[in-house]
Write a protein that holds these residues in place. Structure first.
Motif, PDB file in Angstrom:
ATOM      1  N   THR A  31       0.830  -1.199   0.000  1.00  0.00           N
ATOM      2  CA  THR A  31       0.000   0.000   0.000  1.00  0.00           C
ATOM      3  C   THR A  31       0.867   1.253   0.000  1.00  0.00           C
ATOM      4  O   THR A  31       1.804   1.360   0.784  1.00  0.00           O
ATOM      5  N   TYR A  33       0.448   5.510   0.152  1.00  0.00           N
ATOM      6  CA  TYR A  33      -0.391   6.680   0.358  1.00  0.00           C
ATOM      7  C   TYR A  33       0.320   7.875  -0.272  1.00  0.00           C
ATOM      8  O   TYR A  33       1.440   8.212   0.112  1.00  0.00           O
ATOM      9  N   ILE A  55      -1.133   0.877 -12.947  1.00  0.00           N
ATOM     10  CA  ILE A  55      -1.886   1.064 -11.707  1.00  0.00           C
ATOM     11  C   ILE A  55      -2.723   2.340 -11.813  1.00  0.00           C
ATOM     12  O   ILE A  55      -2.225   3.362 -12.290  1.00  0.00           O
ATOM     13  N   VAL A  56      -3.966   2.288 -11.360  1.00  0.00           N
ATOM     14  CA  VAL A  56      -4.920   3.416 -11.362  1.00  0.00           C
ATOM     15  C   VAL A  56      -4.822   4.240 -12.654  1.00  0.00           C
ATOM     16  O   VAL A  56      -4.817   5.482 -12.613  1.00  0.00           O
ATOM     17  N   PHE A  60      -3.593  10.587 -11.783  1.00  0.00           N
ATOM     18  CA  PHE A  60      -4.796  11.106 -11.146  1.00  0.00           C
ATOM     19  C   PHE A  60      -4.512  12.504 -10.593  1.00  0.00           C
ATOM     20  O   PHE A  60      -3.362  12.934 -10.477  1.00  0.00           O
ATOM     21  N   LYS A  68      -4.243  10.103  -1.294  1.00  0.00           N
ATOM     22  CA  LYS A  68      -4.866   9.023  -2.057  1.00  0.00           C
ATOM     23  C   LYS A  68      -4.134   7.717  -1.779  1.00  0.00           C
ATOM     24  O   LYS A  68      -2.899   7.679  -1.805  1.00  0.00           O
ATOM     25  N   ARG A  69      -4.894   6.672  -1.540  1.00  0.00           N
ATOM     26  CA  ARG A  69      -4.349   5.343  -1.267  1.00  0.00           C
ATOM     27  C   ARG A  69      -4.400   4.495  -2.527  1.00  0.00           C
ATOM     28  O   ARG A  69      -5.429   4.431  -3.197  1.00  0.00           O
ATOM     29  N   ILE A  70      -3.276   3.864  -2.855  1.00  0.00           N
ATOM     30  CA  ILE A  70      -3.246   2.952  -3.996  1.00  0.00           C
ATOM     31  C   ILE A  70      -2.614   1.637  -3.565  1.00  0.00           C
ATOM     32  O   ILE A  70      -1.833   1.586  -2.604  1.00  0.00           O
ATOM     33  N   LEU A  71      -2.962   0.571  -4.270  1.00  0.00           N
ATOM     34  CA  LEU A  71      -2.424  -0.754  -4.007  1.00  0.00           C
ATOM     35  C   LEU A  71      -1.534  -1.176  -5.164  1.00  0.00           C
ATOM     36  O   LEU A  71      -1.923  -1.085  -6.324  1.00  0.00           O
ATOM     37  N   VAL A  72      -0.341  -1.618  -4.834  1.00  0.00           N
ATOM     38  CA  VAL A  72       0.621  -2.083  -5.832  1.00  0.00           C
ATOM     39  C   VAL A  72       0.770  -3.589  -5.683  1.00  0.00           C
ATOM     40  O   VAL A  72       1.015  -4.076  -4.574  1.00  0.00           O
TER      41      VAL A  72
END
Length: 259
Positions: A31, A33, A55-56, A60, A68-72
């Motif tokens: 994760t 942030y 990813i995403v 953005f 913003k939280r993203i998952l790798v």
């Protein structure tokens, strides 16, 4: 009994799928942030290395003060950077003053136009194996960045800069916007395209490619970052945490810069 077994199997499947989506299954996701402490909006972008997923959608918007939280996914490698001064309504090929990727909000794997401050990541979600990451100015600089793991291990931290390089950038390296403001600083390699600055050909080894007056400016301001290709000791971090915070403008620099 068979129906009951199928019912429990379905419940287990749904539970596992929920864990995967939420990033809580060990060995599945790391994760990140993204935090914008700049006093203006930025547009973070993400580009995978060859063979890894986008990813995403690759980019953005992130207003000032937002996270913003993203998952790798497991074993993902790639890079993060922030675009600045963007206007995606202009229909110009270059929509951003720095870090632009063909004028698109969603970069979809396209690498941004340098110079930008790059966060480079090689991620593993297995907590027994370290993730590797660094911040690089090998192509230049646009914003200060810090990387902090959600762990107590001090070795996991990449610090911010002591100076804003845009304010001390030599004229021959400066990137100016239409208003004449310095929005980025090129590396000597990007600016001059010479082997001695790019560490290639006869200069393609640590013994031959040494720090230059330009890379020393970067290193003095941002000692935790790569200042040139053979920077030593390597400012590469390895950490077994699986949650990280990437903060743009940790010191809220750039208040005079327009959005």
């Amino acid at each position: 009994m068979k129906q009951l077994t199928q019912f429990y199997a379905s419940i287990l499947h749904l539970l596992i799928w929920h864990l995967l989506l939420s990033g809580q299954a060990q060995g599945t996701f790391v994760t990140f942030y993204f935090r914008n402490k700049c006093p203006f909006p930025i547009w973070p972008a993400i580009a995978p290395n060859v063979g890894h997923p986008v990813i995403v959608e690759g980019g953005f918007s992130l207003p000032s003060g937002n996270v913003k939280r993203i998952l790798v996914p497991f074993s993902w490698t790639g890079r993060f950077w922030a675009r600045t001064g963007c206007d995606f309504t202009s229909n110009w090929k270059s929509a951003c003053e720095t870090g632009d990727c063909d004028g698109r909000l969603a970069c979809n794997g396209t690498i941004g136009l340098p110079p930008v401050t790059l966060v480079q990541v090689s991620a593993q979600a297995d907590r027994t194996k370290p993730n590797f990451y660094d911040v690089s100015l090998v192509d230049g600089y646009n914003l200060p960045v810090s990387v902090t793991a959600r762990t107590l291990e001090p070795k996991c931290f990449i610090g911010e800069c002591s100076k804003d390089i845009k304010n001390i950038c030599p004229d021959e390296l400066k990137v100016l916007n239409d208003a004449g403001q310095a929005v980025a600083c090129k590396s000597a390699c990007l600016a001059f395209d010479l082997d001695q600055f790019c560490c290639r050909n006869s200069y393609g080894s640590p013994s031959k490619c040494r720090p230059s007056v330009y890379s020393k400016i970067f290193k003095d301001a941002c000692p935790s970052y790569f200042s040139y290709a053979f920077d030593s000791p390597l400012p590469l971090v390895s950490c077994t945490a699986n949650e990280y915070v990437v903060t743009f403008c940790p010191s809220k620099w750039g208040a005079a810069m327009s959005s």
